[in-house]
Scaffold this motif. Structure first.
Motif: not given
Length: 269
Positions: A12-15, A60
């Motif tokens: 799970s990565r954000t960005g 991310g």
């Protein structure tokens, strides 16, 4: 067939860049890297690195993951610079000379350009590839690039199997240690384990190929896909960014007279 089960969970990565299409990330990395290969000068590489910073920040990756993934680049860049500084083409003032080593203005400038070039080409490639899920990339290559589905799925299965090799190596080491044959003769033990791992990989690959054929992966008909490959405005924007970065870097090099085409004479004055 539980022997072939592989964890396909995603990190799970954000960005803004993390959810972008795998094909867009791959294409962006190529668009940035290929033009920068054409020249080796400090200005174009420095401009590219500066423009890539926002791209890296928006990818991310966590801070620790970023440094771990790119550690080889931070080691390779200064090492390549040292090598070029000592053995590169000498020009201008010579500061140090011994045997075949010669440090001069020309070799130092070339060393700086080489180190920055390694970072400018390597950083976006590594960071963007890290955020690519192999299954997403296979879907994009088969559905959008129209590569043969049999080739794409076979390559994907092979990539998923690579993760098992490290587990197999540890299992072989523990098994040999339990039998009391892992305490001496490291070279001989390593060769034996490598051969055993090779045989195990062939057997697993053959069984996997048979299982895939039995499930119709090699059928001549048109395939259906569980997850349709998508493309949106964000993917297009990422491609545009991938074109603007090298364009700005090379334009700056030409404008300031530092352009140094690696396959021909330099236009620098």
């Amino acid at each position: 067939m539980t022997d072939f089960a592989v964890d396909t969970g995603r990190v799970s990565r954000t960005g803004p860049i993390a959810p972008r299409s795998a094909l867009a990330k791959l294409a962006t990395a190529l668009l940035i890297s290929i033009p920068l290969i054409l020249t080796i000068d400090v200005l174009s590489a420095a401009v590219a690195v500066m423009l890539e910073i926002p791209l890296l920040l928006l990818a991310g990756l966590r801070v620790r993951e970023f440094w771990l993934r790119t550690a080889v680049l931070w080691i390779a860049a200064p090492l390549s610079a040292v090598t070029i500084a000592l053995y590169g083409e000498a020009s201008g003032t010579v500061y140090f000379e011994w045997f075949v080593m010669r440090v001069s203005d020309g070799s130092l400038a070339l060393a700086a350009a080489t180190a920055l070039r390694v970072l400018a080409i390597g950083l976006p490639s590594v960071v963007l590839f890290v955020t690519v899920d192999p299954t997403d990339l296979a879907d994009d290559l088969a559905q959008r690039v129209r590569l043969p589905a049999r080739f794409v799925i076979g390559a994907l299965a092979g990539m998923r199997m690579l993760g098992l090799l490290a587990d197999d190596w540890r299992a072989l080491a523990l098994a040999r240690r339990a039998r009391g044959v892992a305490d001496q003769g490291r070279i001989r033990r390593g060769i034996g384990m490598a051969f055993a791992l090779f045989v195990l990989a062939i057997r697993r690959g053959s069984s996997l190929a048979t299982a895939m054929e039995a499930r119709g992966f090699g059928g001549p008909g048109a395939r259906t896909w569980a997850r349709p490959s998508g493309w949106d405005r964000g993917d297009t924007v990422l491609l545009v960014v991938g074109m603007l970065i090298p364009s700005a870097a090379l334009t700056a090099a030409v404008a300031f007279g530092t352009w140094n085409f690696i396959l021909g004479p330099s236009v620098a004055v």
